[in-house]
Design a protein around this motif. Structure first.
Motif, PDB file in Angstrom:
ATOM      1  N   LEU A  57       0.992  -1.208   0.027  1.00 30.23           N
ATOM      2  CA  LEU A  57       0.255  -0.074   0.042  1.00 30.23           C
ATOM      3  C   LEU A  57       0.874   1.234  -0.181  1.00 30.23           C
ATOM      4  O   LEU A  57       0.384   2.192  -0.204  1.00 30.23           O
ATOM      5  N   GLY A  58       1.986   1.169   0.319  1.00 29.43           N
ATOM      6  CA  GLY A  58       2.882   2.331   0.561  1.00 29.43           C
ATOM      7  C   GLY A  58       3.352   2.666  -0.859  1.00 29.43           C
ATOM      8  O   GLY A  58       3.843   1.931  -1.691  1.00 29.43           O
ATOM      9  N   ASN A  59       3.373   4.059  -1.158  1.00 30.66           N
ATOM     10  CA  ASN A  59       3.942   4.470  -2.503  1.00 30.66           C
ATOM     11  C   ASN A  59       4.179   6.055  -2.231  1.00 30.66           C
ATOM     12  O   ASN A  59       4.415   6.511  -1.162  1.00 30.66           O
ATOM     13  N   GLU A  60       4.565   6.806  -3.343  1.00 29.20           N
ATOM     14  CA  GLU A  60       4.887   8.331  -2.914  1.00 29.20           C
ATOM     15  C   GLU A  60       3.825   9.072  -2.589  1.00 29.20           C
ATOM     16  O   GLU A  60       4.151   9.909  -1.955  1.00 29.20           O
ATOM     17  N   ASN A  61       2.668   8.517  -2.656  1.00 24.32           N
ATOM     18  CA  ASN A  61       1.653   9.396  -2.069  1.00 24.32           C
ATOM     19  C   ASN A  61       0.968   8.814  -0.784  1.00 24.32           C
ATOM     20  O   ASN A  61       0.029   9.425  -0.125  1.00 24.32           O
ATOM     21  N   ARG A  62       1.389   7.870  -0.253  1.00 32.12           N
ATOM     22  CA  ARG A  62       0.984   7.333   0.989  1.00 32.12           C
ATOM     23  C   ARG A  62       2.142   6.890   2.068  1.00 32.12           C
ATOM     24  O   ARG A  62       3.188   6.307   1.440  1.00 32.12           O
TER      25      ARG A  62
END
Length: 444
Positions: free
Chosen positions: A26-31
């Motif tokens: 779920l982790g990315n540059e937006n989260r």
């Protein structure tokens, strides 16, 4: 990961493999994804962090069924919760949605579907937050300009450029109408949170009984009339700027709580035991002498020293009279952009240069707007101006101080409006409270 732009997500699951999987996927540059293994660990993280979306296993070892959902929604009503359920828990999942959960997903879950669900939940949080902010923000979307080229204005522009990138609180003082709000907006626009709306509140408009609730929010049943959980201005200003105008009028019993929020970046809603963390840039303004207010016991001394960490003093217009032609030109070209720009004759301009302007830039704006309406063939003469300005003569500096000239002018305008204080305040471009204070000082 850029934490200034990433939105926060909390995963709550007692299985370590699930926590690791969801944190990674779920982790990315937006989260920015964090994880907790138990209900108590999750509540501790919620108290010290700000989450937009929570992905929560329905069955946890230290809480029963929906207890954690209820506790989380009471603590942070804005958060959207996605429940992870097993095949036999559908009825409980439906009950969870009745209690405020955003949605649920069954094990074994599809990661792409869960990713989309989290994104939609966040969009819902954002929409609700923007709607709430619109009810509380008063700042204009127009470009902010601080007009002037005097030494005083250049000094203030220098201070704005230096302090804007910093997190330090700023206190802006000066007479009514001198442009304190303009400076506050410029500081916000040049800060790291300029992409978010600045939340503005005039403390003089706060009802004494509800001031604490409006600033910090409240929980249902905390006082008569508190029929639902509600967020306060501090929640709306999270990750942005909160500008408290007329801070000298904030009820003194609320000032200690504001001081704690300034020092710790935490606060409690009315009726709530748990502390909540925020990230806020505080700006303050007042036309009062807060040092005098402290000495009279009308303002919290510790709060005064905290907000006075960086002080900007706004000069009245009569102390930067060389800026007046620039201000006049600015208002002539911007107040009625749909009309041809008016020209002001020399005698009318001379009258304006001699005038003391007790209402400062706000009064000047009102006078120019009135003069544009009354102008003939787009020419402003003395006849277009209020009588007290058109009939004014150059003050004899040997006979009058600036205070004497202001007093004479205020009383003349009051007499012109037959003692009507509301109309007098509007004509001067100052608030009624300011007018009352001036009139009271004349009687001392």
């Amino acid at each position: 990961m850029n934490k200034n732009t990433a939105y926060p997500v909390l995963v709550i699951d007692d299985e370590e493999t699930i926590r690791r999987l969801l944190t990674k996927e779920l982790g990315n540059e937006n989260r920015e994804v964090m994880a907790a293994a138990t209900g108590e660990e999750a509540m501790a993280m919620i108290r010290s962090n700000w989450f937009d979306v929570i992905v929560m296993d329905l069955l946890l070892p230290d809480v029963s069924d929906l207890d954690l959902l209820i506790r989380v929604k009471e603590a942070v009503p804005h958060v959207e919760i996605i429940m992870i359920t097993g095949h036999g828990d559908i009825d409980t999942a439906v009950e969870a949605m009745k209690l405020g959960a955003y949605d649920f997903i069954r094990k074994p879950f599809n990661l792409d579907r869960l990713d989309l669900m989290v994104e939609k939940a966040h969009q819902r949080v954002q929409l609700q937050r923007e709607n709430a902010i619109l009810r509380h923000r008063t700042t204009s979307e127009k470009e902010v300009k601080f007009i002037g080229n005097s030494r005083a204005v250049r000094d203030i522009k220098f201070l704005i450029d230096k302090v804007a990138p910093e997190k330090i609180p700023v206190l802006i003082t000066g007479e009514s109408g001198s442009g304190k709000d303009v400076v506050a907006r410029l500081i916000h626009e040049r800060s790291s949170c300029s992409d978010k709306p600045m939340i503005i509140k005039n403390c003089a408009t706060l009802q004494k009984e509800l001031a604490r609730s409006e600033l910090f929010g409240h929980v249902k049943g905390s006082f008569t009339g508190g029929t639902e959980n509600r967020e306060g201005l501090l929640a709306f200003a999270h990750n942005s700027t909160l500008f408290l105008d007329e801070i000298g009028d904030l009820p003194i019993d609320v000032q200690a709580s504001l001081l704690r929020a300034l020092e710790t970046q935490t606060y409690r809603r009315v009726g709530e035991k748990e502390e909540r963390c925020v990230n806020i840039r505080f700006l303050f303004a007042t036309n009062k002498n807060l040092a005098d207010e402290v000495s009279r016991g009308q303002f919290n001394e510790a709060l005064f020293h905290r907000i006075n960490a960086f002080h900007i003093q706004m000069p009245p217009i009569h102390e930067r009279r060389e800026d007046l032609p620039l201000l006049v030109d600015y208002f002539l070209t911007t107040l009625h952009p749909d009309k041809p720009t008016c020209r002001i004759v020399k005698d009318a301009m001379d009258c304006m240069m001699r005038y003391s302007w007790p209402g400062n830039v706000r009064e000047l704006r009102n006078v120019i707007e009135r003069s544009i309406i009354l102008s003939e063939n787009n020419i402003i003469t003395e006849r277009c101006m209020p009588k007290e300005i058109a009939a004014g003569t150059e003050d004899n500096e040997d006979s009058f101080s600036l205070e004497d000239a202001e007093k004479k002018h205020v009383l003349k305008v009051l007499d012109f409006y037959s003692g009507n204080r509301r109309k007098t305040a509007e004509a001067l471009g100052i608030g009624r409270k300011t007018l009352y204070r001036k009139l009271s000082s004349y009687l001392m």
